[in-house]
Design an enzyme around this catalytic site. Structure first.
Site, PDB file in Angstrom:
ATOM      1  N   GLY A  90       0.792  -1.234   0.000  1.00  0.00           N
ATOM      2  CA  GLY A  90       0.000   0.000   0.000  1.00  0.00           C
ATOM      3  C   GLY A  90       0.822   1.282   0.000  1.00  0.00           C
ATOM      4  O   GLY A  90       0.315   2.344   0.328  1.00  0.00           O
ATOM      5  N   SER A  97      -2.892   1.574  -5.678  1.00  0.00           N
ATOM      6  CA  SER A  97      -3.224   0.193  -5.298  1.00  0.00           C
ATOM      7  C   SER A  97      -4.565   0.107  -4.558  1.00  0.00           C
ATOM      8  O   SER A  97      -5.021  -0.985  -4.245  1.00  0.00           O
ATOM      9  CB  SER A  97      -2.120  -0.394  -4.426  1.00  0.00           C
ATOM     10  OG  SER A  97      -1.874   0.435  -3.310  1.00  0.00           O
ATOM     11  N   LEU A 447       9.869   5.030 -11.301  1.00  0.00           N
ATOM     12  CA  LEU A 447       8.483   4.547 -11.216  1.00  0.00           C
ATOM     13  C   LEU A 447       8.000   4.358  -9.776  1.00  0.00           C
ATOM     14  O   LEU A 447       6.861   4.676  -9.448  1.00  0.00           O
ATOM     15  CB  LEU A 447       8.344   3.217 -11.982  1.00  0.00           C
ATOM     16  CG  LEU A 447       6.935   2.620 -11.983  1.00  0.00           C
ATOM     17  CD1 LEU A 447       5.974   3.449 -12.819  1.00  0.00           C
ATOM     18  CD2 LEU A 447       6.941   1.181 -12.464  1.00  0.00           C
ATOM     19  N   TYR A 449       8.684   6.006  -7.273  1.00  0.00           N
ATOM     20  CA  TYR A 449       8.320   7.294  -6.668  1.00  0.00           C
ATOM     21  C   TYR A 449       7.227   7.890  -7.566  1.00  0.00           C
ATOM     22  O   TYR A 449       7.387   8.964  -8.152  1.00  0.00           O
ATOM     23  CB  TYR A 449       9.530   8.227  -6.571  1.00  0.00           C
ATOM     24  CG  TYR A 449      10.658   7.719  -5.687  1.00  0.00           C
ATOM     25  CD1 TYR A 449      10.417   6.800  -4.671  1.00  0.00           C
ATOM     26  CD2 TYR A 449      11.966   8.178  -5.864  1.00  0.00           C
ATOM     27  CE1 TYR A 449      11.454   6.340  -3.860  1.00  0.00           C
ATOM     28  CE2 TYR A 449      13.009   7.725  -5.050  1.00  0.00           C
ATOM     29  CZ  TYR A 449      12.740   6.800  -4.049  1.00  0.00           C
ATOM     30  OH  TYR A 449      13.773   6.354  -3.254  1.00  0.00           O
TER      31      TYR A 449
HETATM   32  P1  FDA Z   1       1.349  -0.926  -3.293  1.00  0.00           P
HETATM   33  O1  FDA Z   1       0.681  -2.091  -2.703  1.00  0.00           O
HETATM   34  O2  FDA Z   1       0.707   0.406  -3.119  1.00  0.00           O
HETATM   35  O3  FDA Z   1       1.615  -1.221  -4.832  1.00  0.00           O
HETATM   36  C1  FDA Z   1       2.271  -0.312  -5.696  1.00  0.00           C
HETATM   37  C2  FDA Z   1       1.874  -0.603  -7.152  1.00  0.00           C
HETATM   38  O4  FDA Z   1       2.184  -1.958  -7.462  1.00  0.00           O
HETATM   39  C3  FDA Z   1       0.367  -0.466  -7.408  1.00  0.00           C
HETATM   40  O5  FDA Z   1       0.160  -0.084  -8.744  1.00  0.00           O
HETATM   41  C4  FDA Z   1      -0.137  -1.876  -7.192  1.00  0.00           C
HETATM   42  O6  FDA Z   1      -1.371  -2.152  -7.827  1.00  0.00           O
HETATM   43  C5  FDA Z   1       0.997  -2.695  -7.775  1.00  0.00           C
HETATM   44  N1  FDA Z   1       1.097  -4.012  -7.138  1.00  0.00           N
HETATM   45  C6  FDA Z   1       1.241  -4.278  -5.825  1.00  0.00           C
HETATM   46  N2  FDA Z   1       1.297  -5.605  -5.620  1.00  0.00           N
HETATM   47  C7  FDA Z   1       1.185  -6.182  -6.842  1.00  0.00           C
HETATM   48  C8  FDA Z   1       1.171  -7.521  -7.289  1.00  0.00           C
HETATM   49  N3  FDA Z   1       1.291  -8.530  -6.439  1.00  0.00           N
HETATM   50  N4  FDA Z   1       1.015  -7.767  -8.619  1.00  0.00           N
HETATM   51  C9  FDA Z   1       0.881  -6.743  -9.496  1.00  0.00           C
HETATM   52  N5  FDA Z   1       0.908  -5.452  -9.127  1.00  0.00           N
HETATM   53  C10 FDA Z   1       1.054  -5.169  -7.811  1.00  0.00           C
HETATM   54  N6  FDA Z   1      11.346   2.705  -2.866  1.00  0.00           N
HETATM   55  C11 FDA Z   1      12.641   2.346  -2.999  1.00  0.00           C
HETATM   56  O7  FDA Z   1      13.073   1.948  -4.088  1.00  0.00           O
HETATM   57  N7  FDA Z   1      13.481   2.367  -1.918  1.00  0.00           N
HETATM   58  C12 FDA Z   1      13.066   2.745  -0.689  1.00  0.00           C
HETATM   59  O8  FDA Z   1      13.850   2.746   0.252  1.00  0.00           O
HETATM   60  C13 FDA Z   1      11.696   3.136  -0.522  1.00  0.00           C
HETATM   61  N8  FDA Z   1      11.222   3.544   0.686  1.00  0.00           N
HETATM   62  C14 FDA Z   1       9.900   3.904   0.825  1.00  0.00           C
HETATM   63  C15 FDA Z   1       9.409   4.338   2.068  1.00  0.00           C
HETATM   64  C16 FDA Z   1       8.080   4.732   2.208  1.00  0.00           C
HETATM   65  C17 FDA Z   1       7.572   5.168   3.566  1.00  0.00           C
HETATM   66  C18 FDA Z   1       7.223   4.708   1.079  1.00  0.00           C
HETATM   67  C19 FDA Z   1       5.773   5.157   1.209  1.00  0.00           C
HETATM   68  C20 FDA Z   1       7.701   4.272  -0.157  1.00  0.00           C
HETATM   69  C21 FDA Z   1       9.035   3.889  -0.305  1.00  0.00           C
HETATM   70  N9  FDA Z   1       9.537   3.464  -1.537  1.00  0.00           N
HETATM   71  C22 FDA Z   1      10.848   3.097  -1.650  1.00  0.00           C
HETATM   72  C23 FDA Z   1       8.666   3.424  -2.718  1.00  0.00           C
HETATM   73  C24 FDA Z   1       8.122   2.013  -2.908  1.00  0.00           C
HETATM   74  O9  FDA Z   1       9.131   1.207  -3.479  1.00  0.00           O
HETATM   75  C25 FDA Z   1       6.912   2.027  -3.862  1.00  0.00           C
HETATM   76  O10 FDA Z   1       5.906   2.844  -3.336  1.00  0.00           O
HETATM   77  C26 FDA Z   1       6.406   0.605  -4.095  1.00  0.00           C
HETATM   78  O11 FDA Z   1       5.645   0.577  -5.271  1.00  0.00           O
HETATM   79  C27 FDA Z   1       5.586   0.126  -2.915  1.00  0.00           C
HETATM   80  O12 FDA Z   1       5.181  -1.194  -3.050  1.00  0.00           O
HETATM   81  P2  FDA Z   1       3.938  -1.702  -2.188  1.00  0.00           P
HETATM   82  O13 FDA Z   1       3.677  -3.093  -2.551  1.00  0.00           O
HETATM   83  O14 FDA Z   1       4.142  -1.342  -0.773  1.00  0.00           O
HETATM   84  O15 FDA Z   1       2.798  -0.712  -2.719  1.00  0.00           O
END
Ligand code: FDA
Length: 509
Positions: A90, A97, A447, A449
């Protein structure tokens, strides 16, 4: 409305009758009239900008425990014309997402997060709902000399992070998380479960950096573990403007990407405590001992004046806690906490820098920082392994020639619309100010970010290749065309879509 509400009823009926484990009974389907709905909706929303009463809500949240439940969700959504948002951790900066302008459901992978480490093979299978913290913890439970090169914040989910690239403190030594993926399972638009061999090399290429959400639902990744020494060294040296921060930041640009690849020094610029005091923190991981680090720093960056007393030796897993901001001696169990502690309203943008920025131009940034309260500029050095991997190896193209990546971040506490607009306006102005000093044609972006200011798909109707290319080239450069080609082959009707998904080429008639 009557038609759509009966369509929704039909969808829910489709879900409950086709769910093989009878999910309604086992509690994996959450509609707005179940008490768990609001809990699951809010559970992993990281950006409070997208958590208010006007935010569009899903018809259903499903938290599957079996792959077959995901297959059912895809088939029923297609049949009844609903969109799917897949959520792992998330953390998406623009909430993609768990938000959609079209009627939609959320598949939240929180229950699919098992991790199995095979030390002999030096690999691990990781389900897509796992967080980085859970992976780091599980690896460290088994070995003191293995790790994985991914992001810094433990609550980030691997579904989004790996499919968008993913970098952290070991990127100069081992590249991105996506560079270290060797297999994956994905469910495609027809509900088929495909591993690397079955999906083929094009699709396997696309999901390692091209964003998973355009292509299907990733259910697990096979990652290659990397070697870490039993002892690493960390330091954080803080410098305010009075202590020469500008000169040091300027100098850092000439050396950070050229250092030995065991050494990662990033810079975090902030207005400390909102007190109009600009501070640069030089925040570092060295894959070796303090003695070796000091001797390298004396040769490469003597201006920082690093001394042994600034450094702490620890295990790699302790360095994970250190970078996540936990005090020395914290229990490793904090890595299993899926809730990011510091939720706020925020907007971020990114850049890549190819030529050092002058001191005067940096001072222009500091000046703008003083206009805001909670702002950060995080500068992550590239070079090392990142420069050895070709631009088209995976969709993430930002390799040789990039000195560092910048993330600009503004946070705020008052979510009132006018206040929010003011902060978003501020970061857009800073981004405009930076344009002469960063990468051009295209002005590249990362991407993970995610930034919808770069462009978005049409709300209604198809988005053309040339429209999407505007932001597609920023994220993917020459790889954008191949991503569109892969999309056209695997999801020609564009079922898996969002505001910034890869569009297919129009069908040939
Ligand atoms: P989320 O669940 O929101 O998914 C992101 C996207 O991927 C959405 O479009 C979603 O639909 C899709 N998705 C998720 N799961 C999927 C699946 N199983 N199959 C297909 N699509 C899927 N980045 C970085 O490179 N280094 C870092 O250190 C950090 N640190 C960081 C800290 C904080 C507090 C935040 C809020 C963000 C970061 N990020 C980061 C950025 C992070 O890598 C980016 O937001 C990712 O997309 C997050 O993945 P999540 O699964 O948590 O997000």
């Amino acid at each position: 409305w009557a038609t759509s509400s009966s369509n929704h009823e039909n969808f829910l009926h489709c879900m409950s009758t086709n769910s093989p484990s009878n999910s309604r009974i086992s509690g994996n389907l959450h509609t707005s009239n179940t008490s768990s709905y609001s809990y699951f909706l809010k559970s992993s929303i990281q950006n409070l900008r997208f958590s208010n009463t006007t935010t569009p809500k899903p018809l259903l949240i499903t938290t599957p425990i079996k792959e077959s439940e995901i297959q059912t969700a895809i088939l029923c959504s297609r049949k009844h014309d609903l969109q799917i948002r897949v959520r792992s951790g998330g953390h998406d900066y623009e909430g993609l997402s768990y938000l959609s302008d079209e009627p939609f459901i959320i598949i939240d992978l929180v229950n699919l997060r098992s991790i199995s480490v095979d030390l002999e093979d030096e690999t691990a299978w990781v389900q897509a709902g796992a967080t980085l913290g859970e992976i780091y913890y599980t690896i460290a439970e088994k070995s003191k000399i293995h790790g994985f090169p991914a992001g810094i914040c433990p609550s980030v989910g691997v579904g989004g992070h790996f499919s968008g690239g993913g970098f952290g403190t070991m990127l100069r030594k081992y590249g991105l998380a996506a560079d270290n993926i060797v297999d994956a399972y994905l469910i495609d638009v027809n509900g088929r479960i495909l591993n690397r061999e079955l999906m083929g090399e094009d699709l396997f290429w696309a999901i390692r950096g091209g964003g998973g959400a355009s292509f299907g639902i990733i259910i697990s990744w096979k990652i290659k573990l990397v070697h870490v020494p039993p002892t690493v060294t960390v330091f954080s040296v803080h410098k305010t403007l009075e202590h020469g921060a500008t000169k040091l930041v300027h100098r850092w640009q000439y050396i950070a990407d050229k250092l030995n690849e065991d050494l990662f020094i990033r810079i975090i610029i902030e207005d400390v405590g909102g007190e109009k005091t600009i501070q640069a923190t030089f925040n570092s991981l060295f894959l070796g001992s303090t003695n070796k680090l000091i001797s390298q720093m004396n040769k490469s960056f003597p201006e920082l004046g690093l001394q042994a007393k600034d450094c702490t030796e620890m295990s790699w897993i302790e360095s994970v806690l250190y970078f996540a901001g936990y005090p020395n001696g914290s229990s490793l169990d904090v890595l299993l906490d899926r809730t990011h502690q510091d939720k706020s309203f925020f907007k971020a943008k990114s850049d890549f820098v190819k030529e050092p920025i002058s001191e005067i131009e940096l001072e222009g940034v500091w000046k703008r920082f003083l206009e805001e309260e909670i702002v950060f500029m995080i500068m992550d050095p590239y070079g090392g392994r990142m420069s050895e991997i070709s631009e088209s190896e995976i969709p993430f193209p930002h390799r040789e020639g990039n000195l560092y990546n910048i993330q600009y971040l503004v946070k705020w506490i008052d979510g009132e619309i006018r206040a929010s607009k003011k902060h978003v306006h501020w970061i857009r102005r800073l981004y405009r100010y930076m344009s002469p000093y960063v990468s051009k044609s295209p002005r590249a972006a990362y991407l993970n970010y995610r930034d919808l200011d770069l462009g978005r798909n049409n709300k209604v109707g198809n988005t053309s290749y040339s429209q999407a290319r505007v932001w597609g080239r920023k994220y993917f450069k020459i790889n954008f065309k191949r991503l569109v080609q892969v999309k056209s082959n695997v999801d020609p009707e564009n079922f898996f879509r969002n505001e910034q998904s890869i569009p297919p080429f129009p069908a040939l008639r």
